[in-house]
Design an enzyme around this catalytic site. Structure first.
Site, short mmCIF file in Angstrom:
data_model
loop_
_atom_site.label_atom_id
_atom_site.label_comp_id
_atom_site.label_asym_id
_atom_site.label_seq_id
_atom_site.Cartn_x
_atom_site.Cartn_y
_atom_site.Cartn_z
N HIS A 42 0.86 -1.18 0.00
CA HIS A 42 0.00 0.00 0.00
C HIS A 42 0.90 1.23 0.00
CE1 HIS A 42 -2.80 3.00 1.69
NE2 HIS A 42 -3.79 2.18 1.37
N ASP A 99 3.09 -4.45 8.03
CA ASP A 99 1.81 -3.76 7.91
C ASP A 99 0.71 -4.81 8.06
OD1 ASP A 99 -0.47 -2.45 7.18
OD2 ASP A 99 0.21 -1.87 5.16
N GLN A 159 -4.47 -5.24 6.83
CA GLN A 159 -5.41 -6.13 6.15
C GLN A 159 -5.41 -7.54 6.73
OE1 GLN A 159 -7.59 -5.25 3.86
NE2 GLN A 159 -6.88 -3.15 3.66
N LYS A 175 -10.50 -1.10 10.20
CA LYS A 175 -10.52 -2.32 9.39
C LYS A 175 -10.72 -3.56 10.25
CE LYS A 175 -7.55 -0.07 6.05
NZ LYS A 175 -7.95 -0.02 4.67
N CYS A 184 -4.82 2.67 -3.69
CA CYS A 184 -3.57 3.14 -3.08
C CYS A 184 -2.50 2.06 -3.15
CB CYS A 184 -3.80 3.58 -1.63
SG CYS A 184 -4.87 5.01 -1.47
#
Length: 643
Positions: free
Chosen positions: A360, A437, A440, A463, A601
């Site tokens: 991202h 990261d 997600q 999220k 993104c």
């Protein structure tokens, strides 16, 4: 008794009320002896609840949440299947289904109203070559590996029915079951359930066996595992009840263009359960205060709730200490915090940072800016034509100059699940730090930072079914205490004079000023909700839903899937021949289906795949196969119009 039916094929209300009264006459004395099927006429609270259940279970159907026929009919229809989730078609339905699926031939299954196998001959997608092979500038001698396609679909029937008022450790349900044994409700036996190998006894949805429940033996035989513990009732070997769970999310009762909202934009943000909404409201109604620096009651309540939320994040990630959890605005701020503190403090000209091609923008731009500022080199791990990390190429990038490896655990654009533990081990072996990261991943799978062993991990609350504007940075405690403060102000200092400033240790040193107290508490409530459902059960259910949707999507002529990694989270990026992505998104919106269109993104990975934008449905545990059916039907209708 015999029953009359109304024009919709449902039994008359008088007959249903007679049965309900017969049922309650057999109950112990503390239970209501009479029930009206109009909840506003039922005075006893349990009678009211049961009346609501009888009226509303399964949508518009009465008494049975899984059939459009009379609940008193022994030959009940199975729940909505379409291969996995569309209603078995009648003769007229079969005819309309044939019109909907113009390529249906010998392989067309009129029982379920969809093409039953394979891809139509005029489909632009070759299952053995998903057409995602494009030259990767980060990979020398780019190659297109052979696709080892495994079956993406299993004939598995999900159970979506539980007693809505069931609670743990309650004797009411047990006594109700005993009472029901004395009442003939015609729900005693079913012989027509398609996946059952034997007769099922006591098949009504709040009895011991449900014809639409997971059979643990059948499930294990088909997909290798069952869902385990029921996320709502605590019983084992039961299905994940997405229809019931959906009722916890107020916004999912909204309509869009007169159609029920189907939220397939979960990779952008998830919806919030009522428990999260109520917890935030409760804070403002009963606890609202600044934290840590007052002796009054509300400050104590607010501080306790805020720090309890930090403890919940710590437990959720299996961190070693609450001191390793820093509240931030989200994953983006967490990455910028590390870049602006550790990165600026420790990286020098000539040092190298490695990121993956899947990232991202939030995990590219901070590092590129730092590289430009300090003369660093940014290197990129390439991916194969399915969107999978190439570990052998990654190994070639690691060297004595590598200081940091920053990568995503799950791609927001393709859904690829990366081998995070292996990437981390390889980086540490080269002497580099690791940032993951997890924006997600945390909503789809168990994320254990002690097992993965990154130096930092970030995620966003919105999220994870929590509020916007809140997230967390995990960092190893010693490392956090070595890092410079990110922002300066109140709350992050031990002592201030005009000559010297002493800073708190982590996490307070990174939480300057008044933080987002209410939403941190809301994030804690979201973690409570997800934990109660069970993150493993969530992941398994979403995986089955992904397989179901992938199979049906592949059968639509002109669909090109973008990202076909073997290990994926529930993201389905695609293009549809003959339509712009915005046209597809607008058509879906007319049917109440919300999807994301654009570059998400993540422009580098989409360009690696040869596209600028995609349509991106992304699924969560409150989505159902019926939701997928609506989505798929809309795409088929688009193909009919165009071709």
């Amino acid at each position: 008794m015999s029953t009359n039916t109304n024009p919709d094929g449902l039994p008359n209300i008088d007959d249903l009320q007679f049965l309900a009264n017969e049922l309650f006459s057999a109950l112990p004395n503390e239970f209501p002896k009479e029930i009206s099927l109009s909840p506003d006429k039922a005075e006893h609270p349990r009678a009211t609840k049961i009346a609501e259940t009888l009226l509303h279970a399964g949508g518009a159907n009465i008494l049975t949440p899984f059939s459009a026929q009379s609940p008193l009919n022994v030959n009940l229809a199975p729940p909505s299947f379409s291969g996995f989730g569309g209603s078995p078609a009648s003769a007229s339905q079969s005819s309309s289904a044939s019109a909907l699926y113009p390529n249906a031939g010998a392989g067309f299954d009129p029982k379920y109203g969809i093409p039953s196998s394979g891809i139509p001959e005029d489909n632009g997608l070759n299952i053995n070559n998903p057409q995602t092979g494009f030259y990767d500038i980060n990979l020398k001698n780019s190659r297109s590996p052979q696709l080892n396609e495994e079956s993406l679909f299993s004939s598995l029937f999900l159970n979506d029915q539980y007693l809505p008022f069931q609670s743990e450790n309650s004797s009411f349900e047990n006594e109700l079951k005993i009472a029901l044994e004395t009442v003939d409700t015609f729900f005693r036996k079913r012989n027509d359930f398609p996946s059952s190998g034997s007769e099922l006894q006591n098949s009504y949805y709040f009895l011991d066996q449900n014809p639409f429940a997971f059979d643990s033996k059948n499930t294990n035989a088909i997909v290798g595992s069952s869902f385990g513990t029921n996320p709502l009732s605590g019983s084992t070997n039961s299905a994940f009840n997405a229809e019931l769970i959906k009722k916890d999310f107020p916004i999912l009762s909204e309509t869009v263009n007169g159609k029920p909202l189907i939220w397939f934009d979960n990779a952008a943000t998830t919806q919030k359960p009522k428990s999260v909404i109520d917890r935030i409201a409760y804070f403002y109604e009963h606890e609202n205060s600044n934290i840590h620096r007052a002796a009054h009651e509300l400050a104590a309540r607010a501080s306790d709730a805020y720090e309890a939320a930090r403890e919940k994040v710590k437990t959720f990630l299996n961190a070693g200490s609450v001191n390793e959890i820093v509240f931030v605005r989200g994953a983006t701020e967490g990455i910028n915090l590390v870049a602006s503190t550790w990165g600026d403090q420790n990286l020098n000209s000539g040092d190298e940072i490695i990121v993956s091609n899947l990232e991202h923008h939030a995990n590219i731009v901070p590092w590129k800016r730092l590289a430009d500022k300090k003369g660093l080199k940014l290197r990129v791990i390439p991916v194969d034509d399915d969107g999978q990390i190439l570990l052998d190429e990654y190994a070639k990038l690691l060297n004595s100059k590598t200081r940091l490896v920053a990568f995503t655990q799950v791609s927001n654009a393709l859904g690829t699940v990366t081998p995070a533990k292996k990437i981390t081990e390889m980086a540490h072996a080269a002497g580099a730090k690791v940032l993951i990261d997890g924006a997600q991943s945390v909503s789809h799978m168990k994320v254990d930072v002690q097992d993965l062993n990154p130096d930092w991990l970030v995620f966003s609350g919105h999220k994870l079914f929590g509020p916007t504007g809140i997230g967390a940075l995990y960092g190893k405690e010693d490392l956090l205490n070595e890092m410079q403060p990110y922002q300066s102000g109140g709350n992050m200092i031990q002592d201030v004079t005009f000559e010297e400033i002493k800073y708190h240790k982590a996490p307070n040193r990174f939480e300057a000023g008044t933080g987002n107290i209410a939403d941190a508490i809301g994030l804690g409530a979201a973690i409570d909700y997800v934990t109660k459902l069970g993150i493993e059960q969530i992941g398994q259910y979403e995986h089955y839903l992904l397989e179901y949707a992938t199979r049906l999507l592949k059968e639509i002529p002109g669909v090109r899937l973008i990202g076909t990694a073997k290990d994926k989270a529930s993201v389905l990026s695609f293009n549809l021949q003959g339509y712009t992505n915005d046209q597809v998104g607008q058509a879906l919106n007319k049917e109440g289906v919300a999807v994301r269109t654009g570059h998400h993104c993540a422009q580098p990975i989409l360009r690696r795949m040869g596209v600028e934008t995609t349509v991106r449905p992304s699924l969560a545990f409150y989505n159902t196969t019926q939701d997928v059916d609506t989505f798929i039907k809309t795409l088929w209708e688009l193909k009919k119009v165009k071709f």
